[in-house]
Write an enzyme that holds these catalytic residues in place. Sequence first.
Site, PDB file in Angstrom:
ATOM      1  N   SER A   1       6.620   3.220  -1.559  1.00 15.44           N
ATOM      2  CA  SER A   1       5.212   2.885  -1.748  1.00 15.44           C
ATOM      3  C   SER A   1       4.352   3.897  -0.999  1.00 15.44           C
ATOM      4  O   SER A   1       4.432   5.090  -1.267  1.00 15.44           O
ATOM      5  CB  SER A   1       4.940   1.449  -1.285  1.00 15.44           C
ATOM      6  OG  SER A   1       3.602   1.064  -1.553  1.00 15.44           O
ATOM      7  N   THR A   2       3.555   3.455  -0.021  1.00 16.84           N
ATOM      8  CA  THR A   2       2.650   4.344   0.701  1.00 16.84           C
ATOM      9  C   THR A   2       3.420   5.474   1.366  1.00 16.84           C
ATOM     10  O   THR A   2       4.338   5.235   2.149  1.00 16.84           O
ATOM     11  CB  THR A   2       1.875   3.559   1.770  1.00 16.84           C
ATOM     12  OG1 THR A   2       1.259   2.427   1.153  1.00 16.84           O
ATOM     13  CG2 THR A   2       0.817   4.430   2.420  1.00 16.84           C
TER      14      THR A   2
ATOM     15  N   HIS B   1       5.422   2.224  -6.050  1.00 15.39           N
ATOM     16  CA  HIS B   1       4.196   1.465  -6.292  1.00 15.39           C
ATOM     17  C   HIS B   1       3.094   2.442  -6.682  1.00 15.39           C
ATOM     18  O   HIS B   1       2.606   3.212  -5.851  1.00 15.39           O
ATOM     19  CB  HIS B   1       3.775   0.701  -5.039  1.00 15.39           C
ATOM     20  CG  HIS B   1       4.750  -0.361  -4.635  1.00 15.39           C
ATOM     21  ND1 HIS B   1       4.720  -0.963  -3.392  1.00 15.39           N
ATOM     22  CD2 HIS B   1       5.787  -0.944  -5.301  1.00 15.39           C
ATOM     23  CE1 HIS B   1       5.688  -1.866  -3.322  1.00 15.39           C
ATOM     24  NE2 HIS B   1       6.346  -1.867  -4.460  1.00 15.39           N
TER      25      HIS B   1
ATOM     26  N   MET C   1       4.078   0.052   2.485  1.00 17.54           N
ATOM     27  CA  MET C   1       3.546  -1.190   3.027  1.00 17.54           C
ATOM     28  C   MET C   1       4.254  -2.380   2.391  1.00 17.54           C
ATOM     29  O   MET C   1       4.772  -2.296   1.289  1.00 17.54           O
ATOM     30  CB  MET C   1       2.044  -1.294   2.758  1.00 17.54           C
ATOM     31  CG  MET C   1       1.196  -0.288   3.500  1.00 17.54           C
ATOM     32  SD  MET C   1      -0.585  -0.640   3.390  1.00 17.54           S
ATOM     33  CE  MET C   1      -0.862  -0.531   1.630  1.00 17.54           C
TER      34      MET C   1
ATOM     35  N   ASP D   1       8.448  -5.385  -0.171  1.00 18.26           N
ATOM     36  CA  ASP D   1       9.119  -5.268  -1.465  1.00 18.26           C
ATOM     37  C   ASP D   1      10.434  -4.503  -1.291  1.00 18.26           C
ATOM     38  O   ASP D   1      10.477  -3.469  -0.633  1.00 18.26           O
ATOM     39  CB  ASP D   1       8.211  -4.532  -2.452  1.00 18.26           C
ATOM     40  CG  ASP D   1       8.716  -4.611  -3.877  1.00 18.26           C
ATOM     41  OD1 ASP D   1       9.482  -5.540  -4.189  1.00 18.26           O
ATOM     42  OD2 ASP D   1       8.322  -3.742  -4.687  1.00 18.26           O
TER      43      ASP D   1
END
Length: 392
Positions: free
Chosen positions: A208-209, A236, A329, A332
């Site tokens: 993600s991030t 993401h 973040m 998940d």
Amino acid sequence: MSVAVLTPPGSAIQRHEPLRVMVVDDSAVIRGLISRWIEAEPDLTVAASVRTGLDAVNQVMRVDPDVVVLDIEMPDMDGISALPLLLEKKKNLVVIMASTLTRRNAEISFKALSLGASDYIPKPESTREIAAADVFKRDLIEKIRHLGARLRRPATVASPSLSPAAQPVRAPLLRPVAAVPAPASASHKVELRPFSPTQPRVLLIGSSTGGPQALMTLVAGIGPVIDQYPVLITQHMPPTFTTILAEHLARTSGRPAHEGVDGEPIKPGRIYLAPGGRHMRVARSGGNPVIALDDGPQINFCKPAVDPLFASAVEVWQGAILAVVLTGMGSDGAQGGKVIAAAGGNVIAQDEATSVVWGMPGAVAHAGVCAAVLPLDQIAPKVVRLFAGVRA
């Protein structure tokens, strides 16, 4: 095996002055809306609200923001032109690029990441849509809070490399953003599982991030694995952005990479990326593994989400799976990681010191399903060794 991971004492409950945010957008409506959201948060405050990149550059030293939310398309000076000037004036500034979901803006956002932007966030297309955009509001506030948290904590955290065979070598981050530890108490025990003897037949990756840069580093080092096995990735990311990311992955790896297509066979030698706005799962058709796209609701506030990919892969490959969870973040991947570990597969998490945000990998690590927690630069060599049958 268990290893203590240390974080600054009381880091989750320390009180600080609110993070100062500069909002840069040529739309007065959007500036006002974002400013109201920020001011409604007790730990955030609006340091300035300006309409052009030039205004931001001229005022950044006087206003002294911690975080800048920077629009891409503006008069006088656009966001991509203002970005390096802002970072030149204030080295540790967190810059979050904001843009609508066009291919041009997606390409600019990727360029901004390479120039030092901390992250990006897609804006809804219209002011009427943005007025009710709870998802945009939640994502923006969380990005400001998590990325701005690096200013409240040391640049690195005293967490040793958690692989029994690895030395505690720290790789530099891929952009000038320090790692952001997940909220935590003073000390945690990370329980590591022994590596399973089962030979992996597929590589799964969740991120993600900070993920795009981490993914580039990883795929650049696993060419021999990609040549012989399929690689499936959930990052993401919204639509259009995933299209651009797949192109970057193909160029970086030198192997075919594309967004997964519903029903297509999964073959060795290719990278499959979950398309933005769809969950990517794995299924069987005629006895062969295929991509199965899912337009269902968000999972873990994400779409695509990592957990559906991880959990569904077990139904196809059982324990012959190696899963890697990179920076991001949230949590998940933790539930899917449990399913993989329970089936006899292996899970590796990126370590805290080289993660932009140690949310997802931290959640997997603390779930007790990892066989190793490694700095980013040690993950690709480990993946290559595991697929070659080397467990040490």
